[in-house]
Design an enzyme around this catalytic site. Structure first.
Site, short mmCIF file in Angstrom:
data_model
loop_
_atom_site.label_atom_id
_atom_site.label_comp_id
_atom_site.label_asym_id
_atom_site.label_seq_id
_atom_site.Cartn_x
_atom_site.Cartn_y
_atom_site.Cartn_z
N GLU A 71 0.83 -1.20 0.00
CA GLU A 71 0.00 0.00 0.00
C GLU A 71 0.87 1.26 0.00
O GLU A 71 1.85 1.35 0.75
CB GLU A 71 -0.90 0.00 1.25
CG GLU A 71 -1.77 1.24 1.40
CD GLU A 71 -2.48 1.30 2.74
OE1 GLU A 71 -3.39 2.13 2.88
OE2 GLU A 71 -2.12 0.52 3.65
N LYS B 123 -9.33 2.72 -3.38
CA LYS B 123 -9.88 2.22 -2.13
C LYS B 123 -11.29 2.77 -1.94
O LYS B 123 -11.52 3.98 -2.06
CB LYS B 123 -8.98 2.63 -0.96
CG LYS B 123 -9.41 2.05 0.39
CD LYS B 123 -8.41 2.42 1.48
CE LYS B 123 -8.78 1.78 2.82
NZ LYS B 123 -7.81 2.13 3.88
N CYS C 32 -5.58 -2.17 2.60
CA CYS C 32 -5.48 -2.10 4.06
C CYS C 32 -6.64 -2.83 4.73
O CYS C 32 -6.89 -3.99 4.47
CB CYS C 32 -5.37 -0.64 4.50
SG CYS C 32 -4.93 -0.43 6.24
#
Length: 527
Positions: A284, A348, A401
């Site tokens: 990430e 995301k 995440c």
């Protein structure tokens, strides 16, 4: 055991709250990296006995509700405080600006999450009775509270009780049938059964139920693992784990050095006899700058990648600006082809509240709490989640995440996927339980979905996990290197009863039906 139960039941005042807090904190040891699941066989019986004695002075609703809520809240406060204290580490990375928020993370967040357990205990106490039915009541309302916790206020199902019942590969297979939702109900039911030793009422039935459920869990796990078939194909992958310190990650003076580390790990030769990786994955936000600020970086990537290779990397992506409105930033997974061109990007979708955005930011500004608003990253949520197609049409579904901890997010995307991808940066939390808990939850998502998982973490734990949750290969915390693995790709054919979403809710309705049915029977007998 009767004497111990009696002493716990008769506790009052601060002693009752302290015992509830200690019991909750002890239960936190059932989560990774300790995996001491036996702690729950002590903590939950103590909670049952505390609720047996949770009766206030006087009559009426308040006399029953307040003691039960307080007992559940103190249990939850201990559980979440001892289980989530490591979140405070993230605020110490830049202590000069964010140390003020450490109490909010270490005390405030557990105090808020404990409210869910407080209400679980409160409602369980309303339908309380003697013997095993009070165990069913506690399991039902704890399961409901965990379900609500996973969705309300954007959801935060971290550390759900169900994980405590799945510490091993064998026990983890039950997630294929019940999912995390169902396991939350069943875990509290089984963990609470020793409370029956306090009065011995329904002890035989409770013992048979608990032993039977555990036996079924491990038997199914064994049979599930033994019926595995060979992988349909293998994809040579390389996971790059650079272990960049969080204090250096966004230092402008460190950008070139960090990028060169990533390039060097990408270019390394494969060990003798190994297949050249076709897919390379960085963690990430691995790229320490915007590609729009340094377009020459794409040229360097094209030089580092060989023919037929593709790179999937976490990166911050910007849109807008220069007369096109305010600049919007996305936490993304970017696909880069062998010639250094960006061929795809997935943003995301589920952002971290108070980490990547601030809920009700305008309201907080208006009431003068600008400091909280300014403490979060200026990210924008992406649109619909979709897969990135890599070698030979293989579909890789990215989760950035903590998105991977949400069972419903993975379930919604599973039918479009051949591989689950989790890129993360757990360096925020240092060497603490946090990265281990995150890793365990990612493994359970692989089991639930029946899909292999590719995980790239900046400082660990990076891994390749097969569709049964087996760790094929992994890097531990703070290791530096490249992990070359032939990733098995196989979408498992589920048996007709392996449906985590449906079965989990079936368990919930089953518990509720037993509980409310018994309540009606008691009322009829009383009348």
């Amino acid at each position: 055991m009767e004497r111990v139960a009696e002493r716990v039941i008769l506790l009052s005042g601060w002693r009752r709250s302290l015992v509830a807090f200690i019991a909750g904190g002890f239960a936190a040891l059932a989560q990774p990296p300790f995996d001491f699941f036996a702690a729950c066989f002590v903590s939950f019986p103590v909670l049952v006995w505390l609720l047996d004695g949770a009766v206030g002075d006087g009559r009426g609703l308040r006399a029953l509700a307040l003691p039960a809520f307080k007992t559940g809240w103190w249990f939850g406060f201990g559980y979440f405080m001892l289980g989530l204290w490591w979140i405070g580490n993230a605020l110490l990375v830049d202590a000069g600006n964010f140390a003020w928020a450490v109490p909010l993370a270490i005390v405030g967040l557990p105090a808020f999450l404990a409210i869910f357990y407080g209400f679980a205990a409160l409602f369980a106490r309303f339908l309380w009775s003697g013997g095993i039915l009070r165990i069913v009541s506690l399991a039902f309302f704890f399961g409901v509270s965990e379900l609500i916790r996973s969705v309300i206020f954007t959801g935060f199902p971290w550390g759900s009780i169900g994980y405590a019942a799945m510490p091993t590969l064998l026990s983890m297979q039950s997630a294929k049938v019940f999912g995390l939702v169902g396991m939350n109900f069943l875990a509290v039911l089984v963990f609470s059964m020793p409370a029956l030793l306090g009065t011995r009422r329904h002890l035989l039935v409770g013992s048979i139920t608990a032993i039977g459920l555990v036996t079924i869990q491990f038997t199914y796990g064994y049979l599930s693992l033994s019926r595995e078939s060979a992988a349909d194909k293998f994809l040579p992958v390389r996971i790059v784990q650079p272990s960049i310190k969080q204090t250096e990650k966004w230092d402008s003076l460190e950008q070139t050095r960090i990028f060169n580390i990533l390039l060097d790990l990408t270019r390394r030769q494969v060990a003798d006899g190994g297949a050249k990786p076709q897919l390379i994955v960085w963690p990430e936000t691995a790229v320490p700058f915007l590609f729009t600020d340094r377009p020459e970086a794409l040229v360097q990537l094209g030089e580092a990648l060989d023919e037929g290779q593709m790179l999937l990397t976490g990166a911050v992506r910007a849109e807008g600006g220069d007369g096109l409105g305010a600049t919007r930033y996305y936490n993304s997974v970017v696909a880069i082809a062998q010639d250094g061109t960006i061929v795809d990007a997935v943003d995301k979708v589920h952002l971290v509240p108070f980490g990547e955005y601030v809920p009700f930011a305008n309201l907080l500004n208006n009431i003068g709490i600008e400091e909280i608003v300014q403490s979060a990253g200026p990210f924008t949520a992406g649109g619909a989640r979709r897969p990135i197609t890599v070698e030979e049409g293989t579909r890789v579904m990215p989760f950035v995440c903590y998105e991977i901890i949400f069972p419903h997010l993975v379930a919604d995307a599973a039918d479009q996927s051949d591989i689950l991808l989790n890129v993360t940066n757990d360096a925020w939390f240092g060497v603490s339980p946090g990265p281990y808990q995150h890793f365990r939850q990612a493994r359970v998502r692989a089991v639930e979905s029946g899909l292999p998982l590719l995980r790239a973490a900046n400082s660990g734990i990076s891994a390749v996990i097969d569709s049964s949750g087996r760790v094929v290969e992994a890097f531990d915390l703070n290791a530096v290197g490249n992990l070359d693995v032939r990733m098995p790709i196989q979408k498992r054919e589920k048996l007709y009863f392996e449906n985590p979403g449906t079965n989990g809710m079936f368990i919930a309705f089953g518990f509720g039906a037993v509980l409310f049915g018994a309540s009606i029977v008691r009322r009829l007998r009383a009348n």
